[in-house]
Design a protein around this motif. Structure first.
Motif, short mmCIF file in Angstrom:
data_model
loop_
_atom_site.label_atom_id
_atom_site.label_comp_id
_atom_site.label_asym_id
_atom_site.label_seq_id
_atom_site.Cartn_x
_atom_site.Cartn_y
_atom_site.Cartn_z
N LEU A 403 0.82 -1.21 0.00
CA LEU A 403 0.00 0.00 0.00
C LEU A 403 0.85 1.27 0.00
O LEU A 403 0.33 2.37 0.13
CB LEU A 403 -0.93 0.00 1.23
N HIS A 404 2.18 1.11 -0.09
CA HIS A 404 3.08 2.27 -0.11
C HIS A 404 2.83 3.07 -1.40
O HIS A 404 2.72 2.50 -2.49
CB HIS A 404 4.53 1.81 -0.05
N PRO A 405 2.75 4.41 -1.31
CA PRO A 405 2.44 5.20 -2.53
C PRO A 405 3.50 5.11 -3.62
O PRO A 405 3.21 5.36 -4.79
CB PRO A 405 2.31 6.64 -1.99
N TYR A 406 4.74 4.77 -3.27
CA TYR A 406 5.79 4.65 -4.29
C TYR A 406 5.86 3.25 -4.90
O TYR A 406 6.67 2.99 -5.79
CB TYR A 406 7.16 5.01 -3.70
N GLY A 407 5.07 2.33 -4.44
CA GLY A 407 4.97 1.01 -5.03
C GLY A 407 6.25 0.19 -5.03
O GLY A 407 6.62 -0.37 -6.07
N PRO A 408 6.96 0.07 -3.88
CA PRO A 408 8.23 -0.69 -3.89
C PRO A 408 8.06 -2.16 -4.23
O PRO A 408 8.98 -2.78 -4.75
CB PRO A 408 8.77 -0.50 -2.46
N LEU A 409 6.89 -2.74 -3.91
CA LEU A 409 6.67 -4.14 -4.24
C LEU A 409 6.03 -4.34 -5.61
O LEU A 409 6.39 -5.26 -6.35
CB LEU A 409 5.79 -4.81 -3.17
N SER A 410 5.08 -3.48 -5.97
CA SER A 410 4.41 -3.65 -7.26
C SER A 410 5.39 -3.48 -8.43
O SER A 410 5.19 -4.04 -9.51
CB SER A 410 3.24 -2.66 -7.39
N LYS A 411 6.48 -2.74 -8.19
CA LYS A 411 7.48 -2.57 -9.26
C LYS A 411 8.23 -3.88 -9.54
O LYS A 411 8.90 -4.00 -10.57
CB LYS A 411 8.47 -1.46 -8.89
N ASN A 412 8.14 -4.84 -8.62
CA ASN A 412 8.78 -6.13 -8.89
C ASN A 412 8.09 -6.88 -10.03
O ASN A 412 8.73 -7.71 -10.70
CB ASN A 412 8.75 -7.00 -7.63
N LEU A 413 6.82 -6.61 -10.25
CA LEU A 413 6.09 -7.34 -11.28
C LEU A 413 6.65 -7.06 -12.68
O LEU A 413 6.91 -8.01 -13.43
CB LEU A 413 4.59 -7.00 -11.20
#
Length: 442
Positions: A403-413
């Motif tokens: 849920l972090h606004p910078y998307g540290p995990l979603s960028k792994n996709l």
């Protein structure tokens, strides 16, 4: 005729071999490593011969029995160990030509290069020396001088196609170019073999396209052949181009170095009368180098040639920047706190932090290191597994990062998708292939 063809496994030689067979000739195909991979026609005989060792006429005479014509298509653009310009371009061909004169071979064709008379580089001087040696002998001999030869699978063609596919053409200064399609060059050589006796004897015949072109127009023509519109042009200052050529040569480039820069400035153009007469038509222009049905595939390959290195570089920077930041640019105590929240005990936190930093640094370096295809596939798999592990661990112990606004995990996709793309496009390793059955003995 029975034709002895040297350099029969090379870029132009392999096409000549097939064209000669299709024309009904018997071919003695000479190559350094003559290893046919599929059953060959009865009219084809392979001969394994290293040009660096075949430098006297006596070493050639036994192979010229019953031979009607010889075509020398051996050529290198870079020296490597014993594979020198003097040995491959001059001494071995000169010995072959002398043996042809002694054996009474009816016709000899030397595939040289356009502009070698200038003698500005070792490549040009070695080719010109062999041309002179041939034309001094009492033979029905012809020297053909191809300009820049285009074939979609050729190294120079791949380079120019990828350069042409860029959204902005950053151009080096050059003299006029007159590229010729490899199929036209091959057809001209085959036509020389069936020409009347002495019709082209003692001649140097340029194998060129229909007209000279500036480098910018050649690239724009290749863009048109790929189905792309014209692109804006950025002129690179000559001193910067010369420096770039020297740096590329020092880094091991097979196409660009100080010598190729000098030849590029010299230009590569000549009248097209000879090749037009041999083909009984004008040679094809660069706009027609790629068949219309191949335009999409050629464009995709050309763009991958520069987008994949960019992708690898960006991936390397992700690992390297992560390592540098974790080594201390990000507060170490806060890194320890995050590790503690994932379940790492305090005593192991320094080892885990700096061990992960070292691993990231190693992966970043290996991403741009010139590995073999098999090793690179393993590298992409290792990176994907590591990222998947990090993602799963953080999802379990630190789910708020989704849920972090910078998307540290979603960028792994997208990074995982990029790794999948790199692995899918990795070329096969020849060592992984099962050799086909050996051809039957004849």
């Amino acid at each position: 005729m029975k034709v002895l063809l040297t350099g029969a496994s090379g870029f132009m030689g392999s096409r000549l071999r097939q064209a000669l067979l299709e024309a009904g000739h018997h071919v003695v195909a000479v190559a350094r490593h003559a290893r046919p991979s599929t059953p060959e026609p009865a009219r084809l005989q392979w001969l394994a011969l290293d040009f660096t060792q075949a430098t006297t006429p006596a070493q050639w005479l036994a192979h010229l029995q019953g031979v009607d014509a010889v075509v020398n298509a051996v050529g290198i653009f870079r020296e490597s160990g014993s594979q020198t310009f003097d040995a491959l371009h001059h001494r071995a061909p000169a010995a072959l030509f002398q043996a042809c004169a002694q054996a009474g071979v009816r016709r000899v064709i030397q595939i040289s290069a356009l502009g070698v008379q200038a003698g500005a580089t070792a490549y040009q001087r070695s080719k010109h020396a062999a041309d002179e040696a041939l034309l001094s002998l009492p033979l029905d001999a012809t020297v053909v001088q191809p300009s820049l030869v285009f074939g979609e699978d050729g190294p120079s063609a791949r380079f120019f196609l990828s350069l042409a596919s860029l959204p902005l053409l950053a151009l080096l200064r050059s003299g006029p170019l007159q590229p010729v399609h490899v199929d036209d060059a091959v057809a001209a050589v085959v036509a020389l073999l069936r020409a009347p006796v002495a019709r082209w004897s003692g001649r140097r015949i340029p194998l060129v396209g229909p007209q000279p072109l500036p480098l910018a127009e050649y690239l724009q023509a290749l863009r048109a052949a790929q189905g792309l519109p014209r692109a804006p042009v950025l002129r690179v200052p000559a001193p910067l181009g010369a420096l770039g050529a020297r740096v590329a040569g020092a880094l091991g480039s097979t196409l660009l170095d100080a010598d190729s820069w000098d030849m590029l400035q010299q230009g590569n153009a000549a009248p097209a009368d000879g090749i037009t007469a041999l083909l009984d038509r004008a040679p094809r222009p660069p706009r027609d180098f790629i068949p219309r049905g191949r335009a999409d595939a050629a464009r995709a390959h050309a763009r991958l040639a520069w987008t994949l290195p960019l992708l690898r570089l960006s991936l390397a920077l992700v690992w390297l920047i992560t390592a540098v930041v974790s080594f201390g640019l990000y507060p170490v105590q806060e890194s320890y706190e995050l590790l503690g929240r994932t379940g790492v005990p305090p005593a192991l936190q320094p080892l885990m932090l700096y061990g992960a930093c070292g691993l990231d640094l190693l992966l970043g370096v290996l991403t741009v290191w010139p590995l073999r295809p098999r090793a690179r596939r393993r590298l992409w798999a290792a990176q994907a597994l590591l990222i998947a592990f990090y993602t799963a661990l953080i999802t379990w112990r630190l789910p708020e990062f989704w849920l972090h606004p910078y998307g540290p995990l979603s960028k792994n996709l997208p990074i995982l998708a990029a790794l999948a793309l790199l692995a899918a496009l990795e070329p096969g390793d020849p060592r992984d292939r099962t050799p086909p059955p050996a051809p039957e003995a004849r």
